[in-house]
Design an enzyme around this catalytic site. Structure first.
Site, PDB file in Angstrom:
ATOM      1  N   ASP A 193       0.811  -1.208   0.000  1.00 18.48           N
ATOM      2  CA  ASP A 193       0.000   0.000   0.000  1.00 18.48           C
ATOM      3  C   ASP A 193       0.847   1.262   0.000  1.00 18.48           C
ATOM      4  O   ASP A 193       0.369   2.339  -0.341  1.00 18.48           O
ATOM      5  CB  ASP A 193      -0.926  -0.008   1.225  1.00 18.48           C
ATOM      6  CG  ASP A 193      -1.985   1.069   1.160  1.00 18.48           C
ATOM      7  OD1 ASP A 193      -2.629   1.204   0.106  1.00 18.48           O
ATOM      8  OD2 ASP A 193      -2.165   1.796   2.159  1.00 18.48           O
ATOM      9  N   MET A 274      -8.041   5.628   2.850  1.00 16.31           N
ATOM     10  CA  MET A 274      -8.161   6.816   2.003  1.00 16.31           C
ATOM     11  C   MET A 274      -6.908   7.094   1.188  1.00 16.31           C
ATOM     12  O   MET A 274      -6.882   8.046   0.404  1.00 16.31           O
ATOM     13  CB  MET A 274      -8.463   8.041   2.893  1.00 16.31           C
ATOM     14  CG  MET A 274      -9.795   7.977   3.598  1.00 16.31           C
ATOM     15  SD  MET A 274     -11.187   7.964   2.437  1.00 16.31           S
ATOM     16  CE  MET A 274     -10.980   9.533   1.609  1.00 16.31           C
ATOM     17  N   ARG A 275      -5.860   6.273   1.349  1.00 14.18           N
ATOM     18  CA  ARG A 275      -4.626   6.557   0.628  1.00 14.18           C
ATOM     19  C   ARG A 275      -4.839   6.483  -0.886  1.00 14.18           C
ATOM     20  O   ARG A 275      -4.237   7.245  -1.642  1.00 14.18           O
ATOM     21  CB  ARG A 275      -3.520   5.597   1.068  1.00 14.18           C
ATOM     22  CG  ARG A 275      -2.175   5.910   0.412  1.00 14.18           C
ATOM     23  CD  ARG A 275      -1.047   5.080   0.971  1.00 14.18           C
ATOM     24  NE  ARG A 275      -0.670   5.534   2.297  1.00 14.18           N
ATOM     25  CZ  ARG A 275      -0.767   4.813   3.394  1.00 14.18           C
ATOM     26  NH1 ARG A 275      -1.226   3.575   3.331  1.00 14.18           N
ATOM     27  NH2 ARG A 275      -0.397   5.288   4.556  1.00 14.18           N
ATOM     28  N   ALA A 276      -5.705   5.577  -1.327  1.00 12.17           N
ATOM     29  CA  ALA A 276      -5.940   5.444  -2.769  1.00 12.17           C
ATOM     30  C   ALA A 276      -6.519   6.731  -3.352  1.00 12.17           C
ATOM     31  O   ALA A 276      -6.122   7.161  -4.449  1.00 12.17           O
ATOM     32  CB  ALA A 276      -6.877   4.268  -3.035  1.00 12.17           C
TER      33      ALA A 276
END
Length: 663
Positions: A193, A274-276
């Site tokens: 990720d 929420m990183r995407a």
């Protein structure tokens, strides 16, 4: 210094080159993970990128590459006054998979500590990579203790070192680029990720393009400097375009419509966290800047999704990365009315601009699909006999109890069995056998202290001789070879029963993935046994073979055990330090041939004689049980567990270690 292969001379691989260039434009995108088969120019393209990056301004003499315009107030070489500094090329620092923890984060300068009696910090690779590229080839093979340190630095933008009396914090913001061959195993989800983008690469199947690849490689090998000179103009043009895109980047507008498309896409594909969303927004902005625009279009959002989401959709290591482009287009179309621009899913290049042309035959745009692990057909056991049934689907996997090999090993770092390792908790000190690799400072000082007067010590430094040095002994965890020996005979063929058996093996494979083991798969049915999968780090390949495993025929238990014993013998020659755990999945029945039960017993005793740790997963069911699996476990000198006892939440038959039975 060797001349790198020019970036613009790489043939095809548009997705790979575009992902790297976007990170050059906006390092905040978060790096690139390059997945693909061997020999596809992964490392070549990454190493070539550093030559395109603009020079960086640094404080003269600072080992931590502080920016003279905004020096780090806590820099170990500081404090620095803001002002003019010198310029140097951007660095690309390579992290070897076998690097030590000290080499990565830095350590006490032992030479100065012993000679001058002062505490001095020697920077590591994280300091060298600050404001540059940190490249990890075969990143999926990186040891877990190094992965943990990388995760900390990537999350905080700084490296904290607390060891041997040294307490140091320094900035460490780098572009993380990793390459890997999925056949050798997958990445831990946390590290996966952390990569902003991912691309799949594969060698072209077009003869013309393959010819061009060979032609350019041979020309480069014959005269690297001359070859690079012929591409100097193209390299300069791309370098200038990167600089221009960086200058334009702050002016790019990410409208509410594009943001809603990004949020809707991430929600539609059910990515975690929420990183995407953040990575997609940064990537779309970088795409617009690379194309020379100040507005983010729907085509930028689409291209950003194709680069930022595939590796974030995996729920377990057996899920192949990828993205349903039809679903992506439907989502973008649904929210197109709320955007600032009409979406153009079929826009040029699939996004905001193309990487520079290499003036050669181009690769198929998205030719990076990998063949399934089971392609080519499942190997069939000879003489399987009539009554063969089609493969049953595996039941839902579950969390298993921890199975480990007893004793203390010396194998590769992992998370299963106790082992002597170069990292982990310090348990003592000893005289070094051969080269000193990990100094135990306190024990070394203690050994040297009584002799200082006799050695004529007069200053602050400690007089240390070779005999005083002490090697730190540490205990951690190792990965093992988990060899599955699976009964696929007719006695296991009841569909509901085989589904449960496959679910159990799938659960153990998932556990092996999490514990960084190698796995192998031997199956037996009919009149013979087959090595369905030689020992490998790719547990998803084992899962694919298991999924297509048919059943039927007699039960050649002895053949399965003998084939497994041969696999272990060969593997010990290749990797003698890695200990094995044999998991036999069977109901214990043995049929076919003369004296099948006696022959199976003799085969099992070979494992006991070699001291191989083993466990038998008893698949026998029904009101009347013969206990044959338990007898097999006795011959193996191992342990028997039922399918129910294998579950971590089961209160029956608590199994934490594979204990060898007392004689």
């Amino acid at each position: 210094m060797s001349t790198p292969f020019p970036f613009t001379a790489v043939v095809g691989q548009e997705d790979l080159r575009l992902a790297l260039l976007l990170n050059a434009v906006s390092p905040a995108v978060g790096g690139v993970l390059v997945r693909g088969e061997k020999g596809t120019a992964k490392s070549t393209a990454v190493r070539a990128l550093s030559a395109l990056l603009p020079e960086v301004a640094v404080v003269p003499g600072c080992r931590f590459s502080c920016d003279p315009a905004a020096p780090d107030p806590s820099c170990p070489d500081g404090p620095h006054e803001a002002g003019n500094g010198g310029m140097r090329p951007s660095r690309m620092v390579e992290l070897p998979v076998g690097a030590s923890e000290d080499r990565l984060v830095g350590s006490l300068d032992i030479e100065r500590a012993l000679a001058e009696g002062v505490k001095a910090f020697e920077p590591g690779l994280l300091a060298d990579a600050h404001r540059g590229i940190l490249y990890v080839d075969e990143v999926n093979l990186l040891h877990d203790h190094l992965v943990d340190l990388l995760l900390d630095a990537a999350a905080m933008g700084a490296s904290y070192v607390e060891r041997e009396g040294v307490s140091v914090r320094h900035a460490s913001k780098f572009l993380l680029v990793g390459t890997m061959n999925p056949e050798e195993g997958e990445l831990r989800p946390q590290l996966l990720d952390r990569f902003g983008l991912t691309v799949e690469v594969a060698a072209s199947r077009e003869p013309d393009q393959r010819v061009e690849v060979v032609r350019r490689r041979l020309a480069y090998d014959d005269d690297p400097a001359g070859f690079a000179a012929r591409w100097a103009d193209e390299e300069s043009a791309v370098r200038q375009r990167i600089v221009a895109a960086r200058e334009l980047l702050p002016s790019v507008r990410l409208g509410d419509g594009a943001l809603r498309q990004i949020a809707a896409t991430c929600a539609a594909f059910e990515v975690d966290g929420m990183r995407a969303d953040i990575v997609m927004a940064r990537t779309a902005t970088a795409l617009a800047a690379w194309a020379g625009r100040t507005d983010v279009l729907a085509e930028d959002v689409r291209q950003a999704a194709l680069l930022a989401l595939p590796h974030r959709r995996r729920r377990n290591p057996f899920d192949a990365p990828g993205l349903d482009e039809d679903k992506l287009d439907e989502t973008l179309e649904e929210f197109s009315g709320e955007g600032d621009e009409d979406p153009d899913p079929d826009g040029p290049g699939g996004g905001g601009g193309q990487p520079p042309s290499s003036d050669g035959p181009q690769a198929d745009g998205d030719s990076g699909a990998q063949p399934e692990a089971g392609d080519g057909g499942e190997p069939q056991a000879s003489g399987a006999g009539s009554g063969e049934q089609s493969a049953a689907r595996a039941s839902e996997p579950f969390r298993t109890k921890v199975l480990s090999v007893p004793g203390l090993g010396d194998g590769a770092a992992g998370r299963r069995s106790r082992a002597r390792t170069e990292h982990g908790r310090t348990t003592g000190a000893r005289r070094p056998r051969g080269a000193l690799t990990k100094l135990h400072l306190a024990a070394t000082v203690q050994a040297a202290a009584p002799h200082q007067r006799a050695r004529g010590r007069t200053g602050r430094g400690l007089v240390v001789r070779r005999d005083d040095l002490r090697q730190a002994t540490r205990e951690g965890r190792e990965g093992n070879l988990v060899l599955f020996v699976v009964d696929a005979s007719g006695s296991m063929a009841a569909r509901q029963r085989m589904s449960a058996v496959k679910g159990a093996v799938l659960s153990l494979l998932l556990d092996a993935y999490q514990r960084r083991d190698k796995v192998g798969l031997v199956t037996f049915r009919g009149s013979a046994a087959e090595v369905a999968l030689p020992p490998t780090s790719s547990v998803d390949a084992a899962a694919a073979r298991l999924e297509t495993l048919p059943t039927g025929g007699r039960t050649p238990l002895a053949a399965g055990l003998l084939r497994a014993h041969e696999v272990l013998r060969v593997e010990r020659l290749r990797d003698p330090a890695r200990r094995a755990l044999v998991v036999v999945v069977t109901d214990g029945r043995a049929t076919g041939g003369p004296e099948p039960v006696a022959l199976a017993g003799r085969a099992a005793r070979l494992f006991a004689a070699d001291g191989v740790a083993s466990v038998v997963v008893d698949c026998e069911s029904g009101p009347v049980r013969l206990g044959l699996a338990g007898q097999l476990a006795g011959e193996l000198d191992g342990t028997a567990v039922t399918l129910d006892e294998l579950r971590a939440d089961s209160i029956a038959g608590l199994v934490k270690d594979v204990q060898r039975r007392a004689a």
